[in-house]
Design a protein around this motif. Structure first.
Motif, PDB file in Angstrom:
ATOM      1  N   ALA A 304       0.835  -1.198   0.000  1.00 55.73           N
ATOM      2  CA  ALA A 304       0.000   0.000   0.000  1.00 55.73           C
ATOM      3  C   ALA A 304       0.869   1.247   0.000  1.00 55.73           C
ATOM      4  N   HIS A 305       0.493   2.224  -0.820  1.00 51.82           N
ATOM      5  CA  HIS A 305       1.217   3.482  -0.919  1.00 51.82           C
ATOM      6  C   HIS A 305       0.214   4.616  -0.750  1.00 51.82           C
ATOM      7  N   VAL A 306       0.608   5.627   0.017  1.00 53.09           N
ATOM      8  CA  VAL A 306      -0.303   6.711   0.371  1.00 53.09           C
ATOM      9  C   VAL A 306       0.279   8.056  -0.050  1.00 53.09           C
ATOM     10  N   ARG A 307      -0.477   8.832  -0.789  1.00 56.56           N
ATOM     11  CA  ARG A 307      -0.123  10.196  -1.181  1.00 56.56           C
ATOM     12  C   ARG A 307      -1.370  10.826  -1.794  1.00 56.56           C
ATOM     13  N   SER A 308      -1.309  12.106  -2.094  1.00 56.77           N
ATOM     14  CA  SER A 308      -2.409  12.721  -2.811  1.00 56.77           C
ATOM     15  C   SER A 308      -2.502  12.125  -4.212  1.00 56.77           C
ATOM     16  N   ILE A 309      -3.700  11.712  -4.590  1.00 58.64           N
ATOM     17  CA  ILE A 309      -3.895  11.164  -5.937  1.00 58.64           C
ATOM     18  C   ILE A 309      -4.851  12.038  -6.759  1.00 58.64           C
ATOM     19  N   TRP A 310      -5.087  13.259  -6.292  1.00 51.92           N
ATOM     20  CA  TRP A 310      -5.909  14.193  -7.057  1.00 51.92           C
ATOM     21  C   TRP A 310      -5.189  14.589  -8.344  1.00 51.92           C
ATOM     22  N   MET A 311      -5.963  14.741  -9.419  1.00 48.33           N
ATOM     23  CA  MET A 311      -5.436  15.212 -10.704  1.00 48.33           C
ATOM     24  C   MET A 311      -6.295  16.372 -11.183  1.00 48.33           C
ATOM     25  N   ARG A 312      -6.301  17.451 -10.404  1.00 45.10           N
ATOM     26  CA  ARG A 312      -7.136  18.595 -10.759  1.00 45.10           C
ATOM     27  C   ARG A 312      -6.550  19.413 -11.905  1.00 45.10           C
ATOM     28  N   ASP A 313      -5.279  19.217 -12.183  1.00 47.47           N
ATOM     29  CA  ASP A 313      -4.656  19.865 -13.332  1.00 47.47           C
ATOM     30  C   ASP A 313      -3.511  18.978 -13.808  1.00 47.47           C
ATOM     31  N   GLU A 314      -2.867  19.398 -14.881  1.00 48.79           N
ATOM     32  CA  GLU A 314      -1.810  18.576 -15.478  1.00 48.79           C
ATOM     33  C   GLU A 314      -0.617  18.430 -14.543  1.00 48.79           C
ATOM     34  N   ALA A 315      -0.327  19.470 -13.760  1.00 51.02           N
ATOM     35  CA  ALA A 315       0.804  19.398 -12.832  1.00 51.02           C
ATOM     36  C   ALA A 315       0.569  18.311 -11.787  1.00 51.02           C
ATOM     37  N   GLU A 316      -0.645  18.239 -11.254  1.00 53.12           N
ATOM     38  CA  GLU A 316      -0.939  17.204 -10.264  1.00 53.12           C
ATOM     39  C   GLU A 316      -0.905  15.815 -10.897  1.00 53.12           C
ATOM     40  N   ALA A 317      -1.386  15.702 -12.120  1.00 55.62           N
ATOM     41  CA  ALA A 317      -1.333  14.412 -12.813  1.00 55.62           C
ATOM     42  C   ALA A 317       0.109  13.979 -13.039  1.00 55.62           C
ATOM     43  N   THR A 318       0.962  14.920 -13.365  1.00 46.67           N
ATOM     44  CA  THR A 318       2.377  14.620 -13.582  1.00 46.67           C
ATOM     45  C   THR A 318       3.056  14.215 -12.281  1.00 46.67           C
ATOM     46  N   ASP A 319       2.747  14.911 -11.195  1.00 42.96           N
ATOM     47  CA  ASP A 319       3.314  14.553  -9.889  1.00 42.96           C
ATOM     48  C   ASP A 319       2.885  13.155  -9.479  1.00 42.96           C
ATOM     49  N   LEU A 320       1.616  12.838  -9.695  1.00 38.19           N
ATOM     50  CA  LEU A 320       1.119  11.503  -9.358  1.00 38.19           C
ATOM     51  C   LEU A 320       1.852  10.442 -10.176  1.00 38.19           C
ATOM     52  N   ALA A 321       1.970  10.673 -11.472  1.00 35.67           N
ATOM     53  CA  ALA A 321       2.645   9.703 -12.335  1.00 35.67           C
ATOM     54  C   ALA A 321       4.115   9.551 -11.962  1.00 35.67           C
ATOM     55  N   ALA A 322       4.756  10.643 -11.560  1.00 37.70           N
ATOM     56  CA  ALA A 322       6.153  10.558 -11.134  1.00 37.70           C
ATOM     57  C   ALA A 322       6.284   9.665  -9.907  1.00 37.70           C
ATOM     58  N   ALA A 323       5.339   9.788  -8.985  1.00 39.19           N
ATOM     59  CA  ALA A 323       5.358   8.928  -7.801  1.00 39.19           C
ATOM     60  C   ALA A 323       5.161   7.462  -8.187  1.00 39.19           C
ATOM     61  N   VAL A 324       4.282   7.221  -9.144  1.00 43.10           N
ATOM     62  CA  VAL A 324       4.056   5.853  -9.616  1.00 43.10           C
ATOM     63  C   VAL A 324       5.323   5.288 -10.239  1.00 43.10           C
ATOM     64  N   LEU A 325       5.995   6.074 -11.071  1.00 44.42           N
ATOM     65  CA  LEU A 325       7.257   5.615 -11.666  1.00 44.42           C
ATOM     66  C   LEU A 325       8.280   5.283 -10.593  1.00 44.42           C
ATOM     67  N   GLY A 326       8.297   6.096  -9.558  1.00 48.16           N
ATOM     68  CA  GLY A 326       9.237   5.830  -8.455  1.00 48.16           C
ATOM     69  C   GLY A 326       8.949   4.514  -7.766  1.00 48.16           C
ATOM     70  N   ILE A 327       7.651   4.214  -7.570  1.00 48.92           N
ATOM     71  CA  ILE A 327       7.277   2.962  -6.904  1.00 48.92           C
ATOM     72  C   ILE A 327       7.668   1.760  -7.743  1.00 48.92           C
ATOM     73  N   VAL A 328       7.287   1.770  -9.025  1.00 50.48           N
ATOM     74  CA  VAL A 328       7.551   0.581  -9.843  1.00 50.48           C
ATOM     75  C   VAL A 328       9.030   0.439 -10.150  1.00 50.48           C
ATOM     76  N   SER A 329       9.789   1.537 -10.144  1.00 48.47           N
ATOM     77  CA  SER A 329      11.223   1.425 -10.406  1.00 48.47           C
ATOM     78  C   SER A 329      11.958   0.721  -9.263  1.00 48.47           C
ATOM     79  N   ARG A 330      11.357   0.766  -8.076  1.00 45.88           N
ATOM     80  CA  ARG A 330      11.967   0.107  -6.918  1.00 45.88           C
ATOM     81  C   ARG A 330      11.468  -1.335  -6.738  1.00 45.88           C
ATOM     82  N   SER A 331      10.552  -1.755  -7.566  1.00 44.01           N
ATOM     83  CA  SER A 331       9.943  -3.086  -7.402  1.00 44.01           C
ATOM     84  C   SER A 331      10.785  -4.170  -8.053  1.00 44.01           C
TER      85      SER A 331
END
Length: 331
Positions: A304-331
């Motif tokens: 389980a991973h916890v962070r803001s997952i709101w995508m109210r604009d492109e910047a938030e969507a990019t931040d969320l995706a960056a966090a996802v890349l970080g998670i899977v890169s460590r897997s």
């Protein structure tokens, strides 16, 4: 994971389109290059329909328009700068649904698509042809070339009947209680060209924060796709479409209740299941508002991973995706 990973995303709807754009941006920032064929979006085609003699593919077009930067962010669907002259004419002739507006620019895509389909092109060939107009930075694959339009079973005055998902969704706003969601013909469908390869060769597989029932569900019901996800050597990560017990957008809550799934982040996680127990997921990303659910997800066998997952604009969507890349890169 390899230096430049191959990411395959199961997606549909506006939320999925937003995430794909964020993923493309985050990928370029992290790896210093445009992802192009490194990101593959396997897109739901259950929303597809025939209307006024034209073949419409709402989810394919939503992803394509968002990646091209020509989507209407105010309305959340269609092209920006739209006009509706042709749609008004169609309604005048009684040749279109009065509650389903087709923009003139959007009609251009539908007309081109229908012409190529009638010439014998496959759905995936047409999607590739349409997408080639823009530098999208990702590859779009329909889940199948077979028509498997989603039907909603409802009961009216004690009698059950079916209507197209778009009618239930757009005309009635999901107010008619749904008994079931069906995709006639899906048992005989096959994944479109490239889908299974994109899953089997992926370095990470992501389930976008799309409606689990009518966006992700039809993809997984297409024969061979669920099995390819389950048996992939890549980590599989899902992002919750539910925050604080409410759907982020759309009517995922109504759809989940129809299936008897609890409208909560942990309800969606249980619906997808964990690979350690015969399901799909290794990782699940939930919002800060649902942080208290993390121990329960761990009990399911998930990371389980916890962070803001709101995508109210492109910047938030990019931040969320960056966090996802970080998670899977460590897997």
């Amino acid at each position: 994971m390899t230096t430049v990973p191959r990411i395959t995303v199961l997606t549909g709807g506006v939320g999925g389109a937003k995430f794909i754009v964020g993923l493309r941006n985050a990928f370029a920032a992290r790896f210093g290059e445009r992802p192009d064929s490194a990101i593959t979006a396997i897109v739901n085609t259950g929303d597809d329909l025939w209307l006024s003699g034209l073949r419409l593919q709402p989810d394919i077009d939503s992803v394509m328009y968002a990646l091209a930067g020509i989507n209407d962010r105010e309305r959340g669907w269609g092209r920006k700068g739209e006009s509706e002259v042709v749609s008004a004419e169609l309604r005048g002739y009684g040749a279109a649904w009065p509650w389903f507006v087709l923009g003139d620019l959007d009609l251009g895509a539908h007309i081109a698509r229908t012409g190529w389909l009638r010439e014998g092109w496959t759905v995936s060939q047409v999607a590739s042809k349409l997408a080639a107009r823009w530098d999208l930075g990702a590859r779009i694959l329909p889940m199948t070339d077979t028509e498997v339009d989603t039907e909603v079973v409802v009961r009216v005055d004690g009698t059950e009947h079916s209507m197209h998902f778009q009618e239930w969704w757009t005309r009635y706003r999901g107010s008619m209680p749904a008994l079931a969601f069906e995709n006639p013909g899906i048992d005989r469908a096959e994944p479109s060209a490239g889908v299974i390869d994109a899953l089997s060769t992926a370095d990470a597989i992501l389930l976008a924060p799309s409606n689990p029932v009518v966006s992700i569900g039809p993809i997984l019901r297409t024969p061979g796709i669920r099995e390819a996800v389950v048996h992939s050597a890549a980590p599989v990560l899902g992002i919750s479409p539910i925050i604080g017990g409410r759907a982020v957008r759309g009517m995922a809550d109504t759809c989940l209740r129809t299936l008897g799934v609890d409208v909560s982040a942990d309800g969606v996680a249980a619906h997808y299941g964990t690979r350690t127990r015969g399901g799909l997921l290794d990782h699940f990303l939930i919002d800060d508002a649902d942080a208290a659910l993390a121990p329960l997800l761990s009990d399911f066998g998930l990371h389980a991973h916890v962070r803001s997952i709101w995508m109210r604009d492109e910047a938030e969507a990019t931040d969320l995706a960056a966090a996802v890349l970080g998670i899977v890169s460590r897997s």
